[in-house]
Design a protein around this motif. Sequence first.
Motif, PDB file in Angstrom:
ATOM      1  N   THR A  80       0.913  -0.972  -0.350  1.00 36.99           N
ATOM      2  CA  THR A  80      -0.049   0.000  -0.085  1.00 36.99           C
ATOM      3  C   THR A  80       1.121   1.381  -0.294  1.00 36.99           C
ATOM      4  OG1 THR A  80      -0.023   0.034   2.029  1.00 36.99           O
ATOM      5  CG2 THR A  80      -1.462  -1.361   1.396  1.00 36.99           C
ATOM      6  N   GLY A  81       2.176   1.355   0.895  1.00 35.55           N
ATOM      7  CA  GLY A  81       2.998   2.326   0.180  1.00 35.55           C
ATOM      8  C   GLY A  81       2.852   3.195   1.466  1.00 35.55           C
ATOM      9  N   LEU A  82       1.975   2.572   2.727  1.00 39.93           N
ATOM     10  CA  LEU A  82       1.536   3.872   3.865  1.00 39.93           C
ATOM     11  C   LEU A  82       2.274   2.818   5.558  1.00 39.93           C
ATOM     12  CD1 LEU A  82      -2.243   2.916   3.293  1.00 39.93           C
ATOM     13  CD2 LEU A  82      -0.931   4.776   2.585  1.00 39.93           C
ATOM     14  N   LEU A  83       2.354   4.173   6.101  1.00 37.98           N
ATOM     15  CA  LEU A  83       3.011   3.146   7.401  1.00 37.98           C
ATOM     16  C   LEU A  83       1.934   2.650   7.750  1.00 37.98           C
ATOM     17  CD1 LEU A  83       6.132   4.317   8.611  1.00 37.98           C
ATOM     18  CD2 LEU A  83       5.035   5.616   9.704  1.00 37.98           C
ATOM     19  N   ARG A  84       3.322   1.236   8.856  1.00 38.13           N
ATOM     20  CA  ARG A  84       2.603   0.945   9.662  1.00 38.13           C
ATOM     21  C   ARG A  84       3.268   0.579  11.398  1.00 38.13           C
ATOM     22  NH1 ARG A  84       3.383  -4.509   5.479  1.00 38.13           N
ATOM     23  NH2 ARG A  84       5.993  -4.156   6.161  1.00 38.13           N
ATOM     24  N   GLY A  85       2.869   0.895  12.104  1.00 38.61           N
ATOM     25  CA  GLY A  85       3.488  -0.319  13.469  1.00 38.61           C
ATOM     26  C   GLY A  85       4.414   1.793  14.120  1.00 38.61           C
ATOM     27  N   GLN A  98       5.484   9.639   0.548  1.00 36.57           N
ATOM     28  CA  GLN A  98       4.992   9.908  -0.825  1.00 36.57           C
ATOM     29  C   GLN A  98       4.544  11.979   0.065  1.00 36.57           C
ATOM     30  OE1 GLN A  98       1.312   8.324  -2.625  1.00 36.57           O
ATOM     31  NE2 GLN A  98       1.166  10.334  -3.540  1.00 36.57           N
ATOM     32  N   ASP A  99       4.551  11.593   0.678  1.00 39.33           N
ATOM     33  CA  ASP A  99       3.654  13.572   1.652  1.00 39.33           C
ATOM     34  C   ASP A  99       4.693  13.889   0.939  1.00 39.33           C
ATOM     35  OD1 ASP A  99       0.527  12.027   0.576  1.00 39.33           O
ATOM     36  OD2 ASP A  99       0.630  12.637   3.151  1.00 39.33           O
ATOM     37  N   LEU A 100       5.971  13.626   2.525  1.00 39.23           N
ATOM     38  CA  LEU A 100       7.036  14.237   1.872  1.00 39.23           C
ATOM     39  C   LEU A 100       7.557  14.378   0.785  1.00 39.23           C
ATOM     40  CD1 LEU A 100       8.351  12.402   5.988  1.00 39.23           C
ATOM     41  CD2 LEU A 100       7.668  14.731   4.897  1.00 39.23           C
ATOM     42  N   GLU A 101       7.920  13.287  -0.175  1.00 36.79           N
ATOM     43  CA  GLU A 101       8.383  13.511  -1.561  1.00 36.79           C
ATOM     44  C   GLU A 101       7.906  14.838  -1.891  1.00 36.79           C
ATOM     45  OE1 GLU A 101      10.181   9.424  -2.781  1.00 36.79           O
ATOM     46  OE2 GLU A 101       8.299   9.361  -2.603  1.00 36.79           O
ATOM     47  N   GLY A 311       8.337   6.224  -9.025  1.00 37.10           N
ATOM     48  CA  GLY A 311       7.366   6.406  -8.404  1.00 37.10           C
ATOM     49  C   GLY A 311       7.133   7.349  -7.946  1.00 37.10           C
ATOM     50  N   PHE A 312       8.130   8.553  -8.168  1.00 36.50           N
ATOM     51  CA  PHE A 312       7.508  10.049  -7.490  1.00 36.50           C
ATOM     52  C   PHE A 312       7.045  10.931  -8.245  1.00 36.50           C
ATOM     53  CE2 PHE A 312       9.342  14.168  -7.258  1.00 36.50           C
ATOM     54  CZ  PHE A 312      10.138  14.315  -6.035  1.00 36.50           C
ATOM     55  N   PRO A 313       6.279  11.280  -7.600  1.00 32.73           N
ATOM     56  CA  PRO A 313       5.260  11.655  -8.120  1.00 32.73           C
ATOM     57  C   PRO A 313       4.771  12.712  -8.556  1.00 32.73           C
ATOM     58  CG  PRO A 313       4.668  12.288  -5.401  1.00 32.73           C
ATOM     59  CD  PRO A 313       6.193  11.752  -5.742  1.00 32.73           C
ATOM     60  N   PRO A 314       4.283  13.450  -9.398  1.00 37.64           N
ATOM     61  CA  PRO A 314       4.536  14.824 -10.193  1.00 37.64           C
ATOM     62  C   PRO A 314       4.501  15.863  -8.922  1.00 37.64           C
ATOM     63  CG  PRO A 314       2.737  13.801 -11.234  1.00 37.64           C
ATOM     64  CD  PRO A 314       3.604  12.844  -9.937  1.00 37.64           C
TER      65      PRO A 314
END
Length: 332
Positions: A80-85, A98-101, A311-314
Amino acid sequence: MTTIPLRIGIDLGGTKTEVIALDAEGHALLRRRAPTPVNDYDAILDGVVRLVREAEDACGVPRGSARVGIGTPGSLSPSTGLLRGSNSVCLNGMPVKQDLETRLARPIAMANDANCFALSEASDGAARGARIAFGVILGTGVGGGIVVHGRVLEGHNGIAGEWGHNPLPWPRDDERPGHACFCGRNACIETFLSGPGLLRDYRSHGGDACDSVPEIVARAATDSPAEQALVRYEDRLARALAHVINIVDPDVIVLGGGVSNIDRWYRTVPARWTRYVFSDRVDTRLVRNVHGDSSGVRGAAWLSMEATSSGFPPPSYKTSDPAPTAADRPMP
């Protein structure tokens, strides 16, 4: 001639966030800390961005030019690319990388904090030059990371090295069924080998009220329950590490975290693990970390060189943000 960019590492902890900047030779140019905002996702990410920008400004490099690596208590789900734990629970289930990138306008590298510890010690610490290194965190929790030929082994599910949530191997009758772990299972290695696990064991076997592991160590010379608690601990650590040696067969195992600061482990544990390892001899070294509490953030900086544009977003960010003012700087 290729110029190695400035490496910036971020250790994103539950109570503090730390930044370090390393030059091409791995020398620290800057190291600072700031409180981690509580239960505020956007504020946490804004704090990381501020630290990175301040580090670039302080080191005299253009904003956006440094490589950035982030160490977190949790891990990214490959599916998923989401953080866990994460112990900062507001980060769990969020696209932190992704949000930090997007906010930093560049690709970043991100890994579990135990992986960062292992990478730091394998890069220029106690495991430097090792083909395979296993890094162990023995603290409030128990974690691990594997570095092979200088690179973190993430694994297909992104959980390589999650040693603390395997059951204690070769359990004795008085170790069954074991204590409940926060992960929902019983008898995890973490429940025995964490600092709280050692304290609980000491108290449950006749030890007096005691608030810290160093107190148990100090009492061991004259207090039988304290000495026996340490003997049980080192045998459990030997069994747990023997499982790792049987599976991964590392050149070196590096201990970190508060419970690693006990001299006797480095003598007694290797003497004990030989009976559990499936080999005629065991040449794996057990060593203390070199970089102490800076290993995690240093490892994040070394990790930064693995940042990839895949995978770096626009871009949807501003490039004209003003330089931080003195009022923006929460650090000394």
